[in-house]
Design a protein around this motif. Sequence first.
Motif, PDB file in Angstrom:
ATOM      1  N   ALA A  33       0.830  -1.206   0.000  1.00  0.00           N
ATOM      2  CA  ALA A  33       0.000   0.000   0.000  1.00  0.00           C
ATOM      3  C   ALA A  33       0.867   1.259   0.000  1.00  0.00           C
ATOM      4  O   ALA A  33       0.588   2.213  -0.741  1.00  0.00           O
ATOM      5  CB  ALA A  33      -0.937  -0.007   1.198  1.00  0.00           C
ATOM      6  N   LEU A  34       1.912   1.255   0.806  1.00  0.00           N
ATOM      7  CA  LEU A  34       2.813   2.414   0.832  1.00  0.00           C
ATOM      8  C   LEU A  34       3.559   2.566  -0.494  1.00  0.00           C
ATOM      9  O   LEU A  34       3.766   3.679  -0.971  1.00  0.00           O
ATOM     10  CB  LEU A  34       3.806   2.286   1.986  1.00  0.00           C
ATOM     11  N   PHE A  35       3.952   1.447  -1.108  1.00  0.00           N
ATOM     12  CA  PHE A  35       4.599   1.496  -2.405  1.00  0.00           C
ATOM     13  C   PHE A  35       3.680   2.147  -3.435  1.00  0.00           C
ATOM     14  O   PHE A  35       4.097   3.006  -4.199  1.00  0.00           O
ATOM     15  CB  PHE A  35       4.996   0.093  -2.861  1.00  0.00           C
ATOM     16  N   GLY A  36       2.412   1.750  -3.455  1.00  0.00           N
ATOM     17  CA  GLY A  36       1.450   2.343  -4.378  1.00  0.00           C
ATOM     18  C   GLY A  36       1.238   3.820  -4.115  1.00  0.00           C
ATOM     19  O   GLY A  36       1.120   4.629  -5.041  1.00  0.00           O
ATOM     20  N   LEU A  39       4.370   5.551  -5.359  1.00  0.00           N
ATOM     21  CA  LEU A  39       4.439   5.432  -6.807  1.00  0.00           C
ATOM     22  C   LEU A  39       3.528   6.449  -7.476  1.00  0.00           C
ATOM     23  O   LEU A  39       3.859   6.992  -8.530  1.00  0.00           O
ATOM     24  CB  LEU A  39       4.054   4.013  -7.242  1.00  0.00           C
ATOM     25  N   ALA A  40       2.395   6.736  -6.861  1.00  0.00           N
ATOM     26  CA  ALA A  40       1.444   7.693  -7.421  1.00  0.00           C
ATOM     27  C   ALA A  40       2.033   9.099  -7.501  1.00  0.00           C
ATOM     28  O   ALA A  40       1.588   9.909  -8.312  1.00  0.00           O
ATOM     29  CB  ALA A  40       0.162   7.714  -6.596  1.00  0.00           C
ATOM     30  N   GLY A  41       3.029   9.387  -6.706  1.00  0.00           N
ATOM     31  CA  GLY A  41       3.643  10.708  -6.715  1.00  0.00           C
ATOM     32  C   GLY A  41       4.831  10.823  -7.655  1.00  0.00           C
ATOM     33  O   GLY A  41       5.468  11.872  -7.707  1.00  0.00           O
ATOM     34  N   THR A  42       5.135   9.788  -8.418  1.00  0.00           N
ATOM     35  CA  THR A  42       6.278   9.813  -9.321  1.00  0.00           C
ATOM     36  C   THR A  42       5.825  10.017 -10.762  1.00  0.00           C
ATOM     37  O   THR A  42       4.631  10.041 -11.063  1.00  0.00           O
ATOM     38  CB  THR A  42       7.078   8.497  -9.237  1.00  0.00           C
ATOM     39  N   ASP A  43       6.791  10.124 -11.661  1.00  0.00           N
ATOM     40  CA  ASP A  43       6.487  10.259 -13.080  1.00  0.00           C
ATOM     41  C   ASP A  43       5.894   8.975 -13.656  1.00  0.00           C
ATOM     42  O   ASP A  43       5.290   8.993 -14.721  1.00  0.00           O
ATOM     43  CB  ASP A  43       7.751  10.624 -13.865  1.00  0.00           C
ATOM     44  N   ASN A  49      -1.269   4.562 -15.057  1.00  0.00           N
ATOM     45  CA  ASN A  49      -2.651   4.949 -15.331  1.00  0.00           C
ATOM     46  C   ASN A  49      -3.041   4.572 -16.762  1.00  0.00           C
ATOM     47  O   ASN A  49      -4.119   4.018 -16.997  1.00  0.00           O
ATOM     48  CB  ASN A  49      -2.832   6.445 -15.093  1.00  0.00           C
ATOM     49  N   GLN A  50      -2.171   4.856 -17.719  1.00  0.00           N
ATOM     50  CA  GLN A  50      -2.444   4.518 -19.119  1.00  0.00           C
ATOM     51  C   GLN A  50      -2.523   3.006 -19.311  1.00  0.00           C
ATOM     52  O   GLN A  50      -3.366   2.511 -20.063  1.00  0.00           O
ATOM     53  CB  GLN A  50      -1.373   5.111 -20.027  1.00  0.00           C
ATOM     54  N   LEU A  51      -1.646   2.265 -18.637  1.00  0.00           N
ATOM     55  CA  LEU A  51      -1.652   0.806 -18.734  1.00  0.00           C
ATOM     56  C   LEU A  51      -2.948   0.226 -18.191  1.00  0.00           C
ATOM     57  O   LEU A  51      -3.575  -0.636 -18.831  1.00  0.00           O
ATOM     58  CB  LEU A  51      -0.451   0.220 -17.984  1.00  0.00           C
ATOM     59  N   VAL A  52      -3.380   0.703 -17.031  1.00  0.00           N
ATOM     60  CA  VAL A  52      -4.621   0.204 -16.430  1.00  0.00           C
ATOM     61  C   VAL A  52      -5.815   0.552 -17.315  1.00  0.00           C
ATOM     62  O   VAL A  52      -6.718  -0.266 -17.511  1.00  0.00           O
ATOM     63  CB  VAL A  52      -4.799   0.758 -14.999  1.00  0.00           C
TER      64      VAL A  52
END
Length: 64
Positions: A33-36, A39-43, A49-52
């Motif tokens: 959960a912390l990794f996600g 990760l949301a704050g990175t480039d 998002n595009q992949l999903v």
Amino acid sequence: MVISVPIVLLLAAATLLLLRFKAVGLGAAVAVALFGFYLAGTDAADTVNQLVTAVASALAGIGR
């Protein structure tokens, strides 16, 4: 994005089931959960998002 809320709920339910059936420990679930979250704050967030979105569109197209 319209699909983000259902995916979040689906992933939360999957995480709760994994915790419930002891397939994963609490520490591992918190780490992922912390990794996600970070990760949301990175480039890489736009790419993920595009992949999903592409996978969801492909899955929606299978049912037609």
